[in-house]
Motif scaffolding. Structure first.
Motif, PDB file in Angstrom:
ATOM      1  N   ARG A  92       0.813  -1.220   0.000  1.00  0.00           N
ATOM      2  CA  ARG A  92       0.000   0.000   0.000  1.00  0.00           C
ATOM      3  C   ARG A  92       0.846   1.269   0.000  1.00  0.00           C
ATOM      4  NH1 ARG A  92      -3.966  -0.669   4.852  1.00  0.00           N
ATOM      5  NH2 ARG A  92      -2.458  -2.200   5.507  1.00  0.00           N
ATOM      6  N   GLN A  93       2.066   1.173   0.496  1.00  0.00           N
ATOM      7  CA  GLN A  93       2.946   2.344   0.551  1.00  0.00           C
ATOM      8  C   GLN A  93       3.546   2.683  -0.822  1.00  0.00           C
ATOM      9  OE1 GLN A  93       3.416   4.311   3.142  1.00  0.00           O
ATOM     10  NE2 GLN A  93       2.147   3.092   4.500  1.00  0.00           N
ATOM     11  N   ALA A  94       3.377   1.798  -1.804  1.00  0.00           N
ATOM     12  CA  ALA A  94       3.994   2.008  -3.118  1.00  0.00           C
ATOM     13  C   ALA A  94       3.491   3.277  -3.794  1.00  0.00           C
ATOM     14  CB  ALA A  94       3.733   0.801  -4.017  1.00  0.00           C
ATOM     15  N   GLU A  95       2.272   3.681  -3.534  1.00  0.00           N
ATOM     16  CA  GLU A  95       1.744   4.885  -4.177  1.00  0.00           C
ATOM     17  C   GLU A  95       2.416   6.160  -3.676  1.00  0.00           C
ATOM     18  OE1 GLU A  95      -2.201   5.564  -1.400  1.00  0.00           O
ATOM     19  OE2 GLU A  95      -2.335   4.330  -3.197  1.00  0.00           O
ATOM     20  N   ARG A  96       3.149   6.076  -2.585  1.00  0.00           N
ATOM     21  CA  ARG A  96       3.869   7.235  -2.046  1.00  0.00           C
ATOM     22  C   ARG A  96       5.249   7.416  -2.664  1.00  0.00           C
ATOM     23  NH1 ARG A  96       4.186   6.902   4.159  1.00  0.00           N
ATOM     24  NH2 ARG A  96       5.117   8.937   3.818  1.00  0.00           N
ATOM     25  N   VAL A  97       5.665   6.457  -3.508  1.00  0.00           N
ATOM     26  CA  VAL A  97       7.017   6.464  -4.069  1.00  0.00           C
ATOM     27  C   VAL A  97       6.941   6.477  -5.599  1.00  0.00           C
ATOM     28  CG1 VAL A  97       9.217   5.231  -4.172  1.00  0.00           C
ATOM     29  CG2 VAL A  97       7.841   5.142  -2.091  1.00  0.00           C
ATOM     30  N   LEU A  98       7.723   7.351  -6.214  1.00  0.00           N
ATOM     31  CA  LEU A  98       7.858   7.388  -7.666  1.00  0.00           C
ATOM     32  C   LEU A  98       9.231   6.851  -8.041  1.00  0.00           C
ATOM     33  CD1 LEU A  98       6.430  10.945  -8.395  1.00  0.00           C
ATOM     34  CD2 LEU A  98       5.306   8.764  -8.789  1.00  0.00           C
ATOM     35  N   ARG A  99       9.290   6.103  -9.156  1.00  0.00           N
ATOM     36  CA  ARG A  99      10.570   5.598  -9.650  1.00  0.00           C
ATOM     37  C   ARG A  99      11.017   6.462 -10.815  1.00  0.00           C
ATOM     38  NH1 ARG A  99       7.887   0.725 -10.485  1.00  0.00           N
ATOM     39  NH2 ARG A  99       8.361   1.140 -12.582  1.00  0.00           N
ATOM     40  N   ASP A 107      12.198   1.287 -23.139  1.00  0.00           N
ATOM     41  CA  ASP A 107      11.796   0.073 -22.413  1.00  0.00           C
ATOM     42  C   ASP A 107      11.371   0.365 -20.979  1.00  0.00           C
ATOM     43  OD1 ASP A 107      12.411  -1.529 -24.651  1.00  0.00           O
ATOM     44  OD2 ASP A 107      14.519  -1.590 -24.053  1.00  0.00           O
ATOM     45  N   LEU A 108      10.485   1.335 -20.787  1.00  0.00           N
ATOM     46  CA  LEU A 108      10.017   1.687 -19.450  1.00  0.00           C
ATOM     47  C   LEU A 108       9.041   0.649 -18.936  1.00  0.00           C
ATOM     48  CD1 LEU A 108       9.406   5.518 -19.779  1.00  0.00           C
ATOM     49  CD2 LEU A 108      11.340   4.352 -18.751  1.00  0.00           C
ATOM     50  N   LEU A 109       9.118   0.383 -17.652  1.00  0.00           N
ATOM     51  CA  LEU A 109       8.168  -0.503 -16.991  1.00  0.00           C
ATOM     52  C   LEU A 109       7.024   0.335 -16.424  1.00  0.00           C
ATOM     53  CD1 LEU A 109      10.613  -2.948 -15.202  1.00  0.00           C
ATOM     54  CD2 LEU A 109       9.246  -3.372 -17.236  1.00  0.00           C
ATOM     55  N   PRO A 110       5.894  -0.285 -16.094  1.00  0.00           N
ATOM     56  CA  PRO A 110       4.750   0.477 -15.594  1.00  0.00           C
ATOM     57  C   PRO A 110       5.106   1.303 -14.356  1.00  0.00           C
ATOM     58  CG  PRO A 110       4.116  -1.783 -16.059  1.00  0.00           C
ATOM     59  CD  PRO A 110       5.589  -1.711 -16.226  1.00  0.00           C
ATOM     60  N   GLY A 111       4.667   2.549 -14.355  1.00  0.00           N
ATOM     61  CA  GLY A 111       4.880   3.429 -13.221  1.00  0.00           C
ATOM     62  C   GLY A 111       6.237   4.090 -13.170  1.00  0.00           C
ATOM     63  N   GLU A 112       7.064   3.864 -14.176  1.00  0.00           N
ATOM     64  CA  GLU A 112       8.413   4.418 -14.171  1.00  0.00           C
ATOM     65  C   GLU A 112       8.455   5.706 -14.988  1.00  0.00           C
ATOM     66  OE1 GLU A 112      12.721   2.352 -14.275  1.00  0.00           O
ATOM     67  OE2 GLU A 112      11.419   1.869 -15.946  1.00  0.00           O
ATOM     68  N   ILE A 113       9.176   6.690 -14.487  1.00  0.00           N
ATOM     69  CA  ILE A 113       9.385   7.948 -15.189  1.00  0.00           C
ATOM     70  C   ILE A 113      10.836   7.963 -15.638  1.00  0.00           C
ATOM     71  CG2 ILE A 113       9.376  10.452 -14.958  1.00  0.00           C
ATOM     72  CD1 ILE A 113       7.363  10.059 -12.640  1.00  0.00           C
ATOM     73  N   ALA A 114      11.068   8.426 -16.864  1.00  0.00           N
ATOM     74  CA  ALA A 114      12.439   8.450 -17.380  1.00  0.00           C
ATOM     75  C   ALA A 114      12.792   9.852 -17.832  1.00  0.00           C
ATOM     76  CB  ALA A 114      12.583   7.477 -18.541  1.00  0.00           C
ATOM     77  N   THR A 115      14.052  10.183 -17.687  1.00  0.00           N
ATOM     78  CA  THR A 115      14.581  11.452 -18.158  1.00  0.00           C
ATOM     79  C   THR A 115      16.034  11.241 -18.545  1.00  0.00           C
ATOM     80  OG1 THR A 115      14.793  13.814 -17.650  1.00  0.00           O
ATOM     81  CG2 THR A 115      15.286  12.269 -15.876  1.00  0.00           C
ATOM     82  N   LEU A 116      16.578  12.204 -19.261  1.00  0.00           N
ATOM     83  CA  LEU A 116      17.961  12.113 -19.713  1.00  0.00           C
ATOM     84  C   LEU A 116      18.783  13.208 -19.048  1.00  0.00           C
ATOM     85  CD1 LEU A 116      17.250  11.670 -23.515  1.00  0.00           C
ATOM     86  CD2 LEU A 116      17.813   9.871 -21.884  1.00  0.00           C
ATOM     87  N   TRP A 117      20.085  12.974 -18.973  1.00  0.00           N
ATOM     88  CA  TRP A 117      20.985  14.015 -18.497  1.00  0.00           C
ATOM     89  C   TRP A 117      21.019  15.114 -19.544  1.00  0.00           C
ATOM     90  CZ3 TRP A 117      22.274  13.807 -13.609  1.00  0.00           C
ATOM     91  CH2 TRP A 117      22.435  12.576 -12.976  1.00  0.00           C
ATOM     92  N   GLU A 118      20.932  16.340 -19.110  1.00  0.00           N
ATOM     93  CA  GLU A 118      21.050  17.466 -20.035  1.00  0.00           C
ATOM     94  C   GLU A 118      22.522  17.838 -20.137  1.00  0.00           C
ATOM     95  OE1 GLU A 118      18.507  20.520 -18.522  1.00  0.00           O
ATOM     96  OE2 GLU A 118      16.720  19.562 -19.326  1.00  0.00           O
ATOM     97  N   GLY A 119      23.088  17.583 -21.298  1.00  0.00           N
ATOM     98  CA  GLY A 119      24.519  17.828 -21.481  1.00  0.00           C
ATOM     99  C   GLY A 119      25.330  16.714 -20.836  1.00  0.00           C
ATOM    100  N   GLU A 120      26.383  17.099 -20.153  1.00  0.00           N
ATOM    101  CA  GLU A 120      27.292  16.144 -19.523  1.00  0.00           C
ATOM    102  C   GLU A 120      26.736  15.699 -18.169  1.00  0.00           C
ATOM    103  OE1 GLU A 120      31.396  14.499 -19.685  1.00  0.00           O
ATOM    104  OE2 GLU A 120      30.505  15.912 -21.073  1.00  0.00           O
ATOM    105  N   ALA A 121      26.814  14.406 -17.897  1.00  0.00           N
ATOM    106  CA  ALA A 121      26.402  13.890 -16.593  1.00  0.00           C
ATOM    107  C   ALA A 121      27.405  14.349 -15.534  1.00  0.00           C
ATOM    108  CB  ALA A 121      26.325  12.366 -16.622  1.00  0.00           C
ATOM    109  N   PRO A 122      26.961  14.588 -14.301  1.00  0.00           N
ATOM    110  CA  PRO A 122      27.894  15.038 -13.254  1.00  0.00           C
ATOM    111  C   PRO A 122      28.980  13.999 -12.982  1.00  0.00           C
ATOM    112  CG  PRO A 122      25.609  15.034 -12.472  1.00  0.00           C
ATOM    113  CD  PRO A 122      25.605  14.465 -13.829  1.00  0.00           C
TER     114      PRO A 122
END
Length: 166
Positions: A92-99, A107-122
């Motif tokens: 039940r606590q899963a709704e409080r957490v975003l991945r 190839d995203l799985l359900p409930g997953e948010i994806a983004t890319l590094w802008e420019g060079e990764a730290p």
């Protein structure tokens, strides 16, 4: 006389914890030195809002953030599946957490948010490193690459339990 002794004993029992706590703090006696978190609590990472990544949804939830390479290979898919299963295990606590996956948006799985590094990764970024982020965007715990999901799960459950939903 018997009643006075009872009253004195009651005052001692109820009043003793405060002076004892002060003495423990003042002389650093009996204070545990270990931590219960499985990840690294002593890090110097900036808040999630200051990371060089794309715009994130404005959510006041906990985040499970993990990074990957630009191309999602077999290891990336295995990691994505591991974090999806760990997220489901929260119940039940899963709704409080975003991945959030940083580095690859395929190839995203359900409930997953994806983004890319802008420019060079730290420079502190490593592939498959994991971070737990609180609702204010502060990094709470950092984990090395290929960390065991049970360790992250225990820490996340402890954080969610000690920070109840409003």
């Amino acid at each position: 006389m018997k009643n006075r002794l009872k009253l004195l004993g009651l005052i001692l029992v109820l009043g003793a914890p405060m002076p004892m706590a002060w003495a423990m703090l003042h002389w650093q006696i009996g204070i545990p030195e270990h931590q219960v978190a499985h990840g690294n609590l002593g890090h110097d990472r900036p808040d999630l809002s200051q990371w060089p990544i794309g715009q994130l949804p404005d959510q006041s939830q906990w985040w499970l953030v993990w990074s990957t390479h630009q191309v999602c290979d077999e290891t990336c898919l295995a990691e994505a599946d591991k974090w999806w299963r760990m997220h489901r295990a929260l119940g039940r606590q899963a709704e409080r957490v975003l991945r959030l996956r940083i580095g690859s948006d395929t190839d995203l799985l359900p409930g997953e948010i994806a983004t890319l590094w802008e420019g060079e990764a730290p420079d502190w970024h490593d592939a498959y490193r994991v971070w737990l982020v609180d609702p204010q965007g502060q990094i709470v715990t950092e984990y090395p690459a290929q960390v065991d999901a049970r360790s992250v799960h225990k820490d996340l459950e402890r954080l969610l339990k000690r920070n109840p939903e409003k």
